[in-house]
Design a protein around this motif. Sequence first.
Motif: not given
Length: 442
Positions: A261-271, A315-320, A328-332, A400-407
């Motif tokens: 199941a998707a764990s994100l309801a909005r885009p998340m930008r990680l550096v 590495s810049e990662l965007i999940f959505s 590109g990521i301006e503000k992570p 995991l802390d951000l609840e972006a993805l599951s273990e």
Amino acid sequence: VTPLATYRRDTPYPFCPGCGHGSILDALNAALVELQRDPGQIVIVSDIGCSGLSDQYFATNAFHGLHGRSIAYASGIKLARPDLEVVVVMGDGGTGIGGAHLINAARRNIGMTVLVFNNFNFGMTGGQHSTTTPAGAATSTTPLGNLERPLDVCGTVAVNGAAYVYRGTSFDRDLGTRIAEAIASPGFALLDIWELCTAYYVPRNKSSKRALFGMLDELDLAAGVIARREVEGYEAAYRKAHAELRGRPVLAAEPIERRFAASLARPMRLVVAGAAGGKVRSAARLAGRAALLSGLWAAQREDYPVTVQTGHSISELIFSPEPFAYTGIEKPDATILLAAEGLGKASRYLSAMGPDDTVYAEASLPAVETTARVVSLDLASAGSVGRTGRSLALLTVALLDLEALSEESLMAAADIGPARHRDENRAAIAAGKALVQPSAGE
Ligand SMILES: Cc1ncc(C[n+]2csc(CCOP(=O)(O)OP(=O)(O)O)c2C)c(N)n1
Ligand code: SF4
Ligand SMILES: [Mg+2]
């Protein structure tokens, strides 16, 4: 099935009266009618110039790009989709500008058919000389006569191994049949088709149909079918070699299907900012696979110096949950600082971040100047993680802390990743998980 009577659309050509381009396109249409290929399987790749207008008059696929680059585009199309019939339509101007593409496509025998609409000048821009302008010819840039020797387009591709080479004129009755022959032959095919630019070349040089045939004799260049070789197209040879050497077909990688199941309801930008050689990119790639397994859209973009094993690796990662176009990521939303080299390059991200964002910093790094929430991560307390697992372990804590993805999705990503790293990656994810519960977020 009723045979197709034409591959033309019913809009008239836009060329000046008497321009040779229309006759060549009629011959191309005759060739396509002779071959009766599915129009959906044909791609006309057009170059720039009056000749570059051609593709829109055909009911086939088309690709139109930059001046001189049509052979490069056609090479990509044919290598990716060998099932397509790729026909390049380019002027003598584009042929000269893209000379290296021409030679290399011929040398490799990439299975395309190139029609050179050779009117000895840059028609569209007012009749400047090109690489095929005959010596002595008057053009707007050689008003007193061209001093250069013209390029022998056919000789060049023939000597480099082209499968089919023809030189003729737009007046040739059998031009359609020659084009059909070229399209039907595997490997690289080129037809150098001489013709009249009635707006510029003809008035300056008192040229005519008869003069065109005269030029063929005077210039001492071969005409007719100049080369015909039985060769395999590179796209087919490559696939064959790949299957033999690798033991599997090209592009046999399994698509990554959604399993969680998707764990994100909005885009998340990680550096993720660490040191070269610290497995930053492979950790990020594993997270990307986990995102795909969770039904998310994912992008990964890298920044590192050209040198190896030294300097930063970011590495810049965007999940959505929704598709996105800009990678590109301006503000992570979060920055994960793994090493001093990464911290040194992360200031633009850190200064853009605010109180709603999080910085995860490896415990031994100096204090970070930012208004974002800072979480310090001490891997030492997570048991033994090898040097190569550190980046993945720390990235796991953040995800995991951000609840972006599951273990589970991370473990599954480790399982479908390179087999030789599977155990090590699973151990790193477990170490990250052990670290997240007691301390992260506090
Ligand atoms: C890189 C680049 N340089 C210059 C131009 C401007 N330009 C547009 S058409 C043209 C001449 C085209 O001549 P040719 O390829 O012989 O085609 P023709 O018009 O004769 O059919 C030029 C130079 C361009 N579009 N792109
Ligand atoms: S300018 Fe020359 S090449 Fe262009 S349409 Fe007119 S005659 Fe043809
Ligand atoms: Mg031209």
